[in-house]
Design an enzyme around this catalytic site. Structure first.
Site, PDB file in Angstrom:
ATOM      1  N   SER A 189      56.026  15.396  62.243  1.00 46.76           N
ATOM      2  CA  SER A 189      57.462  15.206  62.063  1.00 46.76           C
ATOM      3  C   SER A 189      58.303  15.762  63.197  1.00 46.76           C
ATOM      4  CB  SER A 189      57.912  15.856  60.749  1.00 46.76           C
ATOM      5  OG  SER A 189      57.677  17.259  60.772  1.00 46.76           O
ATOM      6  N   HIS A 217      55.619  10.240  57.398  1.00 46.48           N
ATOM      7  CA  HIS A 217      56.286   9.542  58.500  1.00 46.48           C
ATOM      8  C   HIS A 217      55.485   8.357  59.013  1.00 46.48           C
ATOM      9  CE1 HIS A 217      59.422  12.637  58.940  1.00 46.48           C
ATOM     10  NE2 HIS A 217      58.469  13.469  58.574  1.00 46.48           N
ATOM     11  N   LYS A 247      62.028   8.634  52.992  1.00 49.24           N
ATOM     12  CA  LYS A 247      62.114   8.142  54.368  1.00 49.24           C
ATOM     13  C   LYS A 247      62.132   6.612  54.341  1.00 49.24           C
ATOM     14  CE  LYS A 247      60.162  12.463  55.919  1.00 49.24           C
ATOM     15  NZ  LYS A 247      60.501  13.159  54.670  1.00 49.24           N
TER      16      LYS A 247
END
Length: 406
Positions: A189, A217, A247
């Site tokens: 990240s 991610h 996300k």
């Protein structure tokens, strides 16, 4: 009889904490900024529009009308809260529908949905590991992974970032009769680099270690959105995959995916599931709809990577460093903490929102991230604004590992 001397007052430490107030007085406090309206490729702060380059909204789905409609419909049908743990009264058909579709998307037999990605990691690690076990964690792994390992009571060993040979050295010194789990991020990240999963998986196989990949991610970004394991064709070699919905999936929540046996076990052992209220119906419906959009429109994953590549090329041509990033996360190194905050403040005035990162979280940097919905004109403005900062051109191309500055 009471001791005549008084113990130290726990709250006395409050008076000694002045760092945040010092930054506020200097006009450089970068945290808890109130943002107005919906957050997409742009956001409003204090009546000004800023280009948002500090969000993990990689696919831009937080503003998708289909996601909004699904969340509203779930609110009308189920109410605003599930009012309890999934273990008891807080389970709905929406949760189970999301689990089934997410597991299929990730290529795993089963999945378990929890209220946040943080809780997914805590539940998976503390639910699976015991003090008799060993857990080997990449030095740059997310804080939730580190906390889950600590909570489990297992013996923790850290290995150098993205270093399969370092992992091998750590594993070969463990007792032969010890169960072991290796924990990595799929996409890191702060660095924006991808785990060397083929090498890590090979070492795990050679030393009898199970493997957990936190793909917070990677989901929505790699392999048509299916994540890091699919990117390398190693889905079967990864035992557990954890993800977050905050996300790419435009919601709040998280999940663990794995074998039927592993998920059944965690359903009954993950305390962060059992003793926390379940994901709200609106959040569940939003994540489920975003997942369906991603499955139907895999070009979104290619689009966000293309936008990040465009920025990377522009910054490189301008002499601004971008570290080892190959994903929508692009870290821009800054010489020191003071410069980081000064550049951040100037960028805000220039209409660009980025995240300043300071030790001990990582070495001084601006963490920038990009969305499929950014326009080329917006990205050009961002590149120009970053390139105009002399501190960024002096900082060079390498971003030191967070572990090296802790």
């Amino acid at each position: 009889m009471l001791n005549a001397s008084q113990p130290p007052d726990l709250f006395s430490r409050f008076a000694g904490y002045t760092e945040a107030n010092d930054l506020m007085k200097a006009g450089l406090y970068p945290y808890f900024l109130p943002l107005a309206g919906q957050e997409g490729a742009t956001v409003r702060r204090s009546g000004r529009e800023l280009i948002m380059c500090g969000s993990n909204n990689y696919l831009g789905l937080t503003n998708d009308p289909r996601v909004h409609a699904a969340a509203r419909a779930a609110l009308d049908r189920y109410g605003s809260s599930s009012t309890g743990s999934r273990f008891l009264n807080g389970n709905t058909d929406l949760h189970e529908e999301l689990e089934a579709e997410l597991a299929a998307f990730l290529g795993k037999p089963a999945a378990l949905v929890l209220s946040t990605g943080y809780q997914a990691n805590l539940g998976a690690l503390a639910g699976l590991l015991t003090p008799r076990d060993y857990v080997l964690v990449d030095r740059d792994a997310h804080a939730s992974l580190v906390d889950g390992c600590r909570l489990s009571g297992a013996k923790v060993r850290r290995f150098p970032h993205n270093d399969a040979e370092g992992l091998r050295r750590a594993l070969e010194h463990l007792p032969d009769d010890a169960a072991r789990l290796v924990v990595v991020d799929g996409v890191y990240s702060m660095e924006g680099d991808i785990c060397d999963l083929p090498a890590v998986a090979a070492v795990c196989a050679a030393y009898g270690a199970r493997l957990l990949v936190d793909d917070a991610h990677g989901l929505g970004v790699l392999a048509q959105g299916r994540g890091t394991a699919a990117h390398f064709g190693l889905t079967d070699e990864v035992d557990l995959i954890t993800v977050t919905f905050s996300k790419s999936l435009a919601s709040l929540g998280g999940a663990v995916a794995g074998s039927e046996e592993a998920i059944h076990y965690l359903k009954h052992k993950a305390r962060s599931l059992m003793f926390s209220a379940s994901m709200t119906p609106s959040s569940t419906a939003a994540a489920l709809t975003a997942l369906r959009i991603l499955r139907a429109e895999p070009q979104l994953a290619a689009e966000v990577r293309a936008k990040a590549d465009y920025v990377r090329r522009g910054l490189t041509e301008a002499g601004v460093g971008t570290g080892d990033s190959t994903t929508p996360i692009i870290p821009v190194p800054v010489p020191d903490a003071v410069s980081t905050l000064a550049v951040w403040e100037r960028l805000i005035r220039a209409g660009v929102y980025v995240n300043p990162v300071l030790p001990p979280a990582a070495s001084p940097r601006l963490r920038t991230s990009y969305m499929a919905t950014h326009t080329v004109a917006q990205l050009d403005r961002v590149v120009d604004a970053l390139a105009a900062q002399p501190e960024l051109r002096r900082a060079g191309d390498r971003v030191p590992s967070p572990a090296s500055v802790a």
